[in-house]
Motif scaffolding. Structure first.
Motif, PDB file in Angstrom:
ATOM      1  N   PRO A  71      46.987  35.592  32.969  1.00  0.00           N
ATOM      2  CA  PRO A  71      46.203  34.492  32.375  1.00  0.00           C
ATOM      3  C   PRO A  71      45.568  33.613  33.442  1.00  0.00           C
ATOM      4  CG  PRO A  71      48.529  33.936  32.333  1.00  0.00           C
ATOM      5  CD  PRO A  71      48.437  35.324  32.910  1.00  0.00           C
ATOM      6  N   MET A 113      44.736  31.375  29.406  1.00  0.00           N
ATOM      7  CA  MET A 113      44.252  32.489  28.595  1.00  0.00           C
ATOM      8  C   MET A 113      43.907  33.668  29.494  1.00  0.00           C
ATOM      9  SD  MET A 113      44.209  31.345  25.405  1.00  0.00           S
ATOM     10  CE  MET A 113      43.031  32.372  24.515  1.00  0.00           C
ATOM     11  N   TYR A 157      38.668  37.535  28.284  1.00  0.00           N
ATOM     12  CA  TYR A 157      38.222  38.227  27.067  1.00  0.00           C
ATOM     13  C   TYR A 157      37.431  39.490  27.393  1.00  0.00           C
ATOM     14  CZ  TYR A 157      33.552  36.289  27.917  1.00  0.00           C
ATOM     15  OH  TYR A 157      32.345  35.976  28.483  1.00  0.00           O
TER      16      TYR A 157
END
Length: 240
Positions: free
Chosen positions: A153, A167, A170
């Motif tokens: 992350p 996060m 993506y």
């Protein structure tokens, strides 16, 4: 480009050339992809397509039998079963081609044998790791590969303020990450060290985060055994 006014093809060409001149010291020419790696990627991709198709056909049969209470003589069920059997035969042929490809290359064969010695890393995970690291040439740093897979992350902060939770990217390779999911679950089941590690983590972390941690551990192990050129043993140690 800073503050600019007006544009035309000549000006644009100059600006592109200037950009290239500024970056040329950092640019590295790409090398042609090894033919064995290219073929391996194509075979794995086609195998994945057949496996997914069979999964969809199996779901169709179950739904039809459950909703309409149809039997084996139903046209849809019969044709779906025929396609499943045909695909299973094709999958077997693809796997034989992959096996022949791996055995025909000493370097690929050695990497495959070493990777599958790591608990949790099965044939498909080993093959995909070899394919997408170009047999550990395009990726030599396990942490960079972990970023590519979507296991590590990232911070989202500015100064002293933190904007939301960490996060993963993506744009990660979700196919590799999905395959590593199964590897991590298998490793936690069969590897006492990783099982104990996961049990300690699960006390304070969400299951998905713990699974991510295990995936990162597996990536570290894969790169470590390849670097040393040794099969994994229970006494093998990596630096996390």
């Amino acid at each position: 480009m800073g503050i600019t006014r007006g544009k035309n093809d000549k000006v644009d060409s100059y600006r592109i050339g200037l950009y290239g001149e500024e970056k040329i010291a950092r640019l590295k020419p790409s090398k042609p992809l090894d033919q064995n790696i290219l073929t391996l990627k194509q075979l794995l991709s086609f195998r994945k397509r057949l496996v997914r198709e069979n999964a969809g056909l199996s779901a169709t049969i179950k739904e039809r039998q459950h909703i309409y209470e149809t039997g084996a003589k139903d046209a849809v069920v019969r044709i779906a079963n025929l396609k499943i059997r045909a695909n299973a035969n094709h999958i077997s042929q693809i796997e034989k081609e992959i096996d022949h490809l791996i055995k025909s290359s000493d370097s690929l064969s050695k990497s495959y044998r070493i990777l599958t010695s790591v608990k949790g890393i099965g044939p498909i995970n080993a093959l995909m790791t070899i394919a997408y690291t170009e047999n550990f040439i395009s990726f030599t740093d396990p942490r960079k590969y972990a970023v590519y897979v979507g296991v590590v992350p990232f911070d989202n902060s500015s100064g002293t303020s933190i904007k939301g939770k960490k996060m993963v990217s993506y744009i990660a390779n979700k196919e590799l990450k999905q395959e590593l999911n199964q590897a991590a679950k298998s490793a936690v089941t069969h590897d006492p060290e990783l099982r104990a590690y996961a049990q300690r983590k699960i006390e304070n972390k969400h299951y998905k985060i713990v699974l991510n941690n295990v995936k990162f551990k597996l990536i570290l192990r894969m790169f470590a055994v390849i670097k040393r050129g040794e099969l994994y043993t229970k006494d093998f140690r990596t630096v996390a």
